[in-house]
Design a protein around this motif. Sequence first.
Motif, mmCIF file in Angstrom:
data_model
loop_
_atom_site.group_PDB
_atom_site.id
_atom_site.type_symbol
_atom_site.label_atom_id
_atom_site.label_comp_id
_atom_site.label_asym_id
_atom_site.label_seq_id
_atom_site.Cartn_x
_atom_site.Cartn_y
_atom_site.Cartn_z
ATOM 1 N N ILE A 171 -16.718 -47.891 18.404
ATOM 2 C CA ILE A 171 -15.970 -48.145 19.635
ATOM 3 C C ILE A 171 -16.243 -47.004 20.609
ATOM 4 O O ILE A 171 -16.074 -45.844 20.276
ATOM 5 C CB ILE A 171 -14.460 -48.270 19.336
ATOM 6 C CG1 ILE A 171 -14.215 -49.487 18.453
ATOM 7 C CG2 ILE A 171 -13.662 -48.351 20.635
ATOM 8 C CD1 ILE A 171 -12.797 -49.627 17.965
ATOM 9 N N VAL A 172 -16.676 -47.338 21.797
ATOM 10 C CA VAL A 172 -17.052 -46.306 22.758
ATOM 11 C C VAL A 172 -15.927 -45.908 23.703
ATOM 12 O O VAL A 172 -16.046 -44.927 24.410
ATOM 13 C CB VAL A 172 -18.279 -46.732 23.602
ATOM 14 C CG1 VAL A 172 -19.534 -46.707 22.772
ATOM 15 C CG2 VAL A 172 -18.061 -48.101 24.228
ATOM 16 N N ASP A 173 -14.840 -46.641 23.738
ATOM 17 C CA ASP A 173 -13.750 -46.315 24.653
ATOM 18 C C ASP A 173 -12.441 -46.122 23.890
ATOM 19 O O ASP A 173 -11.636 -47.044 23.773
ATOM 20 C CB ASP A 173 -13.598 -47.413 25.704
ATOM 21 C CG ASP A 173 -12.667 -47.009 26.831
ATOM 22 O OD1 ASP A 173 -12.072 -45.918 26.744
ATOM 23 O OD2 ASP A 173 -12.539 -47.788 27.785
ATOM 24 N N PRO A 174 -12.212 -44.919 23.352
ATOM 25 C CA PRO A 174 -11.004 -44.680 22.571
ATOM 26 C C PRO A 174 -9.727 -44.848 23.387
ATOM 27 O O PRO A 174 -8.702 -45.262 22.857
ATOM 28 C CB PRO A 174 -11.157 -43.248 22.072
ATOM 29 C CG PRO A 174 -12.148 -42.621 22.983
ATOM 30 C CD PRO A 174 -13.045 -43.723 23.456
ATOM 31 N N ASP A 175 -9.779 -44.538 24.683
ATOM 32 C CA ASP A 175 -8.581 -44.684 25.515
ATOM 33 C C ASP A 175 -8.157 -46.144 25.617
ATOM 34 O O ASP A 175 -6.971 -46.457 25.566
ATOM 35 C CB ASP A 175 -8.816 -44.110 26.909
ATOM 36 C CG ASP A 175 -9.008 -42.602 26.882
ATOM 37 O OD1 ASP A 175 -8.411 -41.955 25.993
ATOM 38 O OD2 ASP A 175 -9.750 -42.075 27.721
ATOM 39 N N ALA A 176 -9.128 -47.041 25.777
ATOM 40 C CA ALA A 176 -8.805 -48.464 25.870
ATOM 41 C C ALA A 176 -8.233 -48.968 24.551
ATOM 42 O O ALA A 176 -7.287 -49.760 24.538
ATOM 43 C CB ALA A 176 -10.053 -49.263 26.243
ATOM 44 N N LEU A 177 -8.789 -48.500 23.437
ATOM 45 C CA LEU A 177 -8.276 -48.906 22.127
ATOM 46 C C LEU A 177 -6.841 -48.430 21.943
ATOM 47 O O LEU A 177 -5.970 -49.185 21.516
ATOM 48 C CB LEU A 177 -9.155 -48.351 21.007
ATOM 49 C CG LEU A 177 -8.703 -48.660 19.592
ATOM 50 C CD1 LEU A 177 -8.772 -50.161 19.310
ATOM 51 C CD2 LEU A 177 -9.530 -47.907 18.582
ATOM 52 N N ASP A 229 -7.669 -40.899 15.637
ATOM 53 C CA ASP A 229 -8.406 -39.642 15.626
ATOM 54 C C ASP A 229 -8.564 -39.096 14.211
ATOM 55 O O ASP A 229 -9.649 -38.701 13.796
ATOM 56 C CB ASP A 229 -7.683 -38.633 16.526
ATOM 57 C CG ASP A 229 -8.488 -37.373 16.744
ATOM 58 O OD1 ASP A 229 -9.693 -37.502 17.024
ATOM 59 O OD2 ASP A 229 -7.915 -36.269 16.645
ATOM 60 N N GLU A 272 -17.586 -39.239 22.645
ATOM 61 C CA GLU A 272 -16.484 -39.801 23.423
ATOM 62 C C GLU A 272 -15.142 -39.505 22.744
ATOM 63 O O GLU A 272 -14.144 -39.258 23.397
ATOM 64 C CB GLU A 272 -16.631 -41.316 23.602
ATOM 65 C CG GLU A 272 -17.821 -41.717 24.444
ATOM 66 C CD GLU A 272 -19.107 -41.814 23.635
ATOM 67 O OE1 GLU A 272 -19.080 -41.676 22.392
ATOM 68 O OE2 GLU A 272 -20.157 -42.014 24.261
ATOM 69 N N TRP A 273 -15.141 -39.529 21.410
ATOM 70 C CA TRP A 273 -13.902 -39.254 20.676
ATOM 71 C C TRP A 273 -13.557 -37.777 20.753
ATOM 72 O O TRP A 273 -12.400 -37.410 20.838
ATOM 73 C CB TRP A 273 -14.040 -39.678 19.215
ATOM 74 C CG TRP A 273 -13.958 -41.142 19.053
ATOM 75 C CD1 TRP A 273 -15.000 -42.011 18.912
ATOM 76 C CD2 TRP A 273 -12.782 -41.949 19.036
ATOM 77 N NE1 TRP A 273 -14.543 -43.295 18.806
ATOM 78 C CE2 TRP A 273 -13.184 -43.282 18.876
ATOM 79 C CE3 TRP A 273 -11.430 -41.668 19.140
ATOM 80 C CZ2 TRP A 273 -12.277 -44.328 18.813
ATOM 81 C CZ3 TRP A 273 -10.525 -42.715 19.077
ATOM 82 C CH2 TRP A 273 -10.956 -44.033 18.917
ATOM 83 N N ASN A 291 -14.269 -35.693 23.152
ATOM 84 C CA ASN A 291 -13.880 -35.303 24.501
ATOM 85 C C ASN A 291 -12.619 -36.000 24.987
ATOM 86 O O ASN A 291 -12.053 -35.604 25.997
ATOM 87 C CB ASN A 291 -15.016 -35.614 25.486
ATOM 88 C CG ASN A 291 -16.207 -34.713 25.244
ATOM 89 O OD1 ASN A 291 -16.073 -33.615 24.741
ATOM 90 N ND2 ASN A 291 -17.386 -35.188 25.605
ATOM 91 N N ALA A 292 -12.205 -37.048 24.310
ATOM 92 C CA ALA A 292 -11.054 -37.829 24.775
ATOM 93 C C ALA A 292 -9.749 -37.066 24.561
ATOM 94 O O ALA A 292 -9.555 -36.442 23.532
ATOM 95 C CB ALA A 292 -11.001 -39.164 24.056
#
Length: 106
Positions: free
Chosen positions: A40-46, A61, A78-79, A81-82
Amino acid sequence: MGTNLADFEDHPFPYGTLTIESHVSPQFIIFNAGQKLVKIVDPDALAAANAHILNIFHKIDRTIILYARWTNVEPPIEWLNALPPPAHAPPSHSSQAPTEAQCELK
């Protein structure tokens, strides 16, 4: 178990009366979840889509980090830096059953 409605039990959300027994060891569940989460490339959306689950970003995380340690694979940048999304007040219901043990991941 039959096909008659009387043969089934009703378990309304948040499923406080539902018990699920699993014969799968937790490490295999974590490993499988980790395999899926690193793709999954968008952890914020998840995290936003599952905000009703308490501490979801922390749980995601920790699963990613544990999977990476087990497999010697670096988590996606991405994870790393999120930032966790802002804390939301939990809704009037929870996806966690009241009988589910609450434990802190270390």
